[in-house]
Design a protein around this motif. Structure first.
Motif: not given
Length: 279
Positions: A10-18, A68-82
């Motif tokens: 998001x900081x670079x304004x690109x998709x995660x699969x860029x 980083x992608x694994x950490x980002x995914x884990x953070x997203x999952x945690x955000x959803x769970x929260x």
């Protein structure tokens, strides 16, 4: 800049699969935007520019990017769970508040019903009490008339004797003394006869009888009023009053009997009124 929660894509304004080319192009665009020389008035420009370089180095390196992608995914999952947990907590809180509100409303409703019921009972009690008092007053007046009628039959030299037979519930300590103390306040007792749970008092004054009839004596009920006239020739004429509590009848039964008679009389009055209207 919140580095911990920063999403590099998001900081670079690109998709995660860029691709790497897309990452490089985004880097060049953001360099022009965050370069300190381009932002002389922004004290955080240097920090942002250094962070931009760090982000690009991580995303260009396959190993670091994968980590980083694994950490980002884990953070997203945690955000959803929260978020789900917050929703569950919020729902639990709402349910709890609703149950408390319903419980309070039900309690208030029961209290209101109890108050209404007590008021209705009190109204009925007062009505019944008033009806009973009215009926007792009628009975008292009737007995008083009977006493007067008998008094009119007294000849010179005759001596009226007014007897009251009473019954009490439970044992009475020192029966003779206790009962004498109770009834002597109505007048002078000329004679007292106790048999089991009943006692008969004799008075020479009819006002004593009326006073006893009007009084409320705890655990003691008047069962019979009898008027005897002792003549000058020693003959004895008796006149029993048919009014008042019957022998063996409790005071509660007497009340019910009086009220039932009044209801029956009221029904007959209504029927007679209806018949007269039809005619």
């Amino acid at each position: 800049m919140d580095v911990e929660s920063l999403d590099y894509y998001e900081f670079l304004k690109i998709e995660r699969g860029a691709t790497i080319d897309q990452i490089n192009k985004a880097y060049r665009r953001r360099t022009l935007e965050y370069h300190p020389d381009k932002n002389p008035d922004d004290p955080s420009a240097k920090q942002k520019f250094e962070k931009l370089q760090e982000i690009v180095e991580i995303l260009r390196d396959p190993v670091q990017r994968s980590d980083y992608d694994r950490k980002l995914k884990a953070r997203d999952e945690k955000r959803v769970k929260d978020k789900e947990l917050d929703a569950t907590r919020r729902k639990y809180k709402e349910n709890l508040e609703r149950r408390e509100k319903d419980s309070k409303e039900e309690e208030n409703r029961r209290l209101a019903q109890d108050v209404k019921r007590q008021k209705e009972i009190e109204i009925v009690r007062k009505i019944n009490s008033q009806l009973l008092e009215d009926e007792n007053e009628k009975l008292r007046k009737k007995i008083e008339r009977d006493l007067s009628d008998v008094s009119n039959r007294i000849s010179l030299g005759d001596h009226p004797i007014y007897s009251i037979t009473v019954e009490w519930d439970g044992p009475v300590r020192n029966n003779t003394l206790s009962l004498t103390n109770i009834f002597s306040r109505f007048g002078k007792i000329s004679n007292l006869l106790i048999q089991g749970q009943t006692a008969t008092f004799e008075f020479s004054d009819r006002n004593s009888v009326l006073a006893a009839l009007s009084a409320k004596i705890e655990n003691v009920a008047i069962r019979r009023v009898q008027i005897s006239i002792r003549t000058s020739s020693s003959e004895k004429v008796s006149a029993k009053s048919p009014y008042g509590i019957k022998s063996g009848q409790t005071f509660d039964d007497f009340e019910k009997d009086v009220l039932e008679k009044m209801k029956t009389a009221k029904r007959y009055q209504n029927m007679a009124r209806s018949d007269s209207q039809i005619k």
